[in-house]
Design an enzyme around this catalytic site. Structure first.
Site, mmCIF file in Angstrom:
data_model
loop_
_atom_site.group_PDB
_atom_site.id
_atom_site.type_symbol
_atom_site.label_atom_id
_atom_site.label_comp_id
_atom_site.label_asym_id
_atom_site.label_seq_id
_atom_site.Cartn_x
_atom_site.Cartn_y
_atom_site.Cartn_z
ATOM 1 N N TYR A 13 -2.776 0.125 -6.075
ATOM 2 C CA TYR A 13 -3.595 1.313 -6.392
ATOM 3 C C TYR A 13 -2.731 2.564 -6.297
ATOM 4 O O TYR A 13 -2.023 2.780 -5.307
ATOM 5 C CB TYR A 13 -4.780 1.408 -5.436
ATOM 6 C CG TYR A 13 -5.851 2.342 -5.942
ATOM 7 C CD1 TYR A 13 -6.904 1.857 -6.714
ATOM 8 C CD2 TYR A 13 -5.812 3.698 -5.660
ATOM 9 C CE1 TYR A 13 -7.891 2.710 -7.184
ATOM 10 C CE2 TYR A 13 -6.798 4.557 -6.129
ATOM 11 C CZ TYR A 13 -7.836 4.056 -6.892
ATOM 12 O OH TYR A 13 -8.816 4.905 -7.360
ATOM 13 N N TYR A 66 -7.127 6.797 -15.480
ATOM 14 C CA TYR A 66 -7.796 6.688 -14.185
ATOM 15 C C TYR A 66 -9.215 6.183 -14.395
ATOM 16 O O TYR A 66 -10.138 6.954 -14.606
ATOM 17 C CB TYR A 66 -7.811 8.055 -13.490
ATOM 18 C CG TYR A 66 -8.445 8.041 -12.114
ATOM 19 C CD1 TYR A 66 -7.839 7.378 -11.051
ATOM 20 C CD2 TYR A 66 -9.644 8.698 -11.869
ATOM 21 C CE1 TYR A 66 -8.410 7.372 -9.796
ATOM 22 C CE2 TYR A 66 -10.230 8.696 -10.606
ATOM 23 C CZ TYR A 66 -9.600 8.032 -9.573
ATOM 24 O OH TYR A 66 -10.170 8.025 -8.325
#
Lengths: 136, 390
Positions: free
Chosen positions: B293, B343
């Site tokens: 991440y 994103y």
């Protein structure tokens, strides 16, 4: 027209007292009535002894910078930039997040001794901030 | 006797919309489109979907999604909190549901107008005193309103402790941009990033500059999960779920776990690593590529340590020797990641993990990719996923 004031905290039974102490010029720390543990940020129950009874102590206001960041962008109304945010290890052993004032961004450093002062906004809102220890 | 989740379920389909800065349509439509695309990828009809999982931050109700795509009767629906910390958690929910027979065809999705609609980090205020709003109120009155400000506090301490420089963060940003150069879906497609540009970019929250931040994106991404047995009969090669978990540890706060004795590691990510490796019966040496991440570059370096790819404080050495690049020890975010692809709150990193296992990434390493590690958000309650070849 939007009033350029800082965002105010919602105040409930778990946190309102801290801001009330700030308004009275004090930096508060929650203390468990069961095992005397100091804790911050406050919670309504002690995670160690499970007491829901607590009182508060007034911190000396002395501490050192554990970490910091300097905020430059984006710039929100109600705040002054560059904005130095610090984590302070208080002499009492708890840590809190606050602002460093009366200090140029290039002069903030890890371990810097700091002391609490109460800052009052033009609208009368008060919050505990810190300045380098001994600074005028 | 506990039920093992290892190899019980597989990812049989991935679906995406285009990624943009202004989608021009509702988040519900983005959700419906990416879910339909995931079904098409798997070769099934949306009328077979009987489970739906998303993020608490997603604006679209699962029943509205079900109506829009013509789903089956739903026997399982669930939401995971904590922003990007939900990413792998949605897969965990789906896998548990399939392993225990609660559902047969579960879709996890995230659809957001993350640039043209509600952007992250607009601050919170008001008279509502939920525990969440009280939490944020220790930060917002002081001006900590954006995720970068919360992460910068940890990044600065970590970098100070271990001698990590801005150039080191730049190496992470550039590595991921290099992957995005070849990915037509990516924001960074065809847009190289040099170290000079990186170093000259605007500071946001010292030590983090513009290029240390992820994108803001409009788009949707869906992941279709079914039993391993059924996945083998569908259109794509299954990406087997070798292990999947959620993890949150003592002293956890949402983005501001500042009150632990030390701040230079990620305890929740270390727990996720332990759980996912144990479940899969694998270790760091078995992992061939990763999608860690990456809301911020600093998070990648810290996770290399959490997941045992190096010792504490040595993550930066792996970065400096090119370990994250396509010919490195651990090709990472081979689509560009949240920093240079899009994103979509980590859901697009899971999709890339599937592509790597299938051998279909635009950043596919030359070596055999047997196992891929994917993680959820950093600095929040999180989780980890190991995908593998059948």
């Amino acid at each position: 027209m939007t009033d350029p004031r800082r965002i105010k905290p919602p105040m409930g039974p778990d946190n309102g007292w801290w801001w009330d102490m700030a308004a009275a010029g004090k930096l508060g720390i929650q203390r468990c009535a069961g095992c005397q543990t100091l804790r911050h940020p406050p919670t309504p129950m002690c995670g160690d002894c499970h007491s829901t009874q607590w009182d508060t102590v007034e911190a000396s206001g002395a501490g050192t910078v554990c970490s910091y960041t300097v905020l430059t962008h984006p710039q929100f109304p109600g705040y002054q930039y560059p904005l130095i945010i610090i984590l302070v290890d208080l002499a009492e052993g708890t840590r809190l997040t606050s602002q460093l004032v009366d200090c140029e961004p290039e002069n903030v450093e890890f371990g810097l001794p700091v002391e609490m002062i109460i800052q009052e906004d033009p609208d009368g809102f008060k919050l505990p901030v810190f300045k380098p220890a001994g600074a005028a | 006797m506990p039920i093992s989740l290892k190899d019980e379920a597989a990812i049989a389909g991935i679906g995406l919309t285009e990624f943009s800065k202004n989608s021009g349509r509702s988040e519900l439509q983005l959700a419906a489109e990416c879910i339909k695309a995931a079904c098409d990828d798997a070769g099934i009809s949306p009328s077979e979907i009987d489970g739906l999982v998303s993020y608490t931050l997603d604006s679209t109700d699962e029943i509205e999604v079900a109506r829009a795509v013509g789903a089956n009767d739903l026997t399982m629906f669930s939401r995971i909190n904590y922003g990007g910390g939900a990413a792998v958690g949605t897969i965990h929910q789906a896998t548990m549901a399939i392993a225990t027979g609660q559902a047969s065809t579960v879709v996890c999705w995230r659809a957001m107008n993350g640039r043209s609609g509600k952007r992250m980090g607009q601050g919170v205020s008001g008279d509502i005193t939920s525990s969440d709003l009280v939490h944020w109120s220790w930060y917002t009155p002081y001006g900590m309103l954006i995720p970068g400000s919360w992460i910068a506090m940890i990044a600065n301490k970590y970098m100070h402790n271990y001698g990590v420089t801005r150039e080191d963060l730049g190496l992470v940003a550039i590595s991921q941009r290099n992957y995005a150069l070849n990915n037509p879906r990516a924001y960074g497609y065809g847009k190289p990033l040099s170290m000079d540009e990186y170093m000259a970019s605007k500071m946001i929250a010292e030590p983090l500059c513009l290029y240390d931040f992820c994108q803001e994106t409009d788009g949707g991404c869906a992941i279709l999960i079914t039993s391993a047995e059924r996945a083998r009969d569908l259109k794509q090669k299954p990406a087997m779920i070798r292990g999947v978990c959620q993890a949150s540890t003592r002293g956890q706060e949402q983005m501001t776990s500042y009150y632990r004795s030390e701040l230079t590691s990620l305890p929740e990510m270390e727990l996720a690593a332990k759980l996912v490796y144990e479940q899969a019966g694998l270790g760091p040496h078995d992992i061939d590529a990763a999608c860690l991440y990456d809301a911020f570059t600093s998070e990648i370096i810290m996770q290399l340590e959490s997941f045992g790819f190096c010792k504490e404080g040595e993550g930066v050495e792996l970065v400096r020797e090119g370990g994250l690049d396509i010919d490195g020890r651990l090709p990472n975010n081979t689509h560009g990641g949240l920093i240079s692809e899009a994103y979509i709150h980590g859901m697009n990193n899971i999709a890339e993990g599937v592509r790597l296992v299938r051998g279909e990434s635009t950043g596919q390493p030359d070596k055999n990719v047997e196992h891929v590690l994917v993680s959820s958000g950093v600095g929040v309650p999180t989780g980890a996923l190991i995908l593998g070849k059948d």
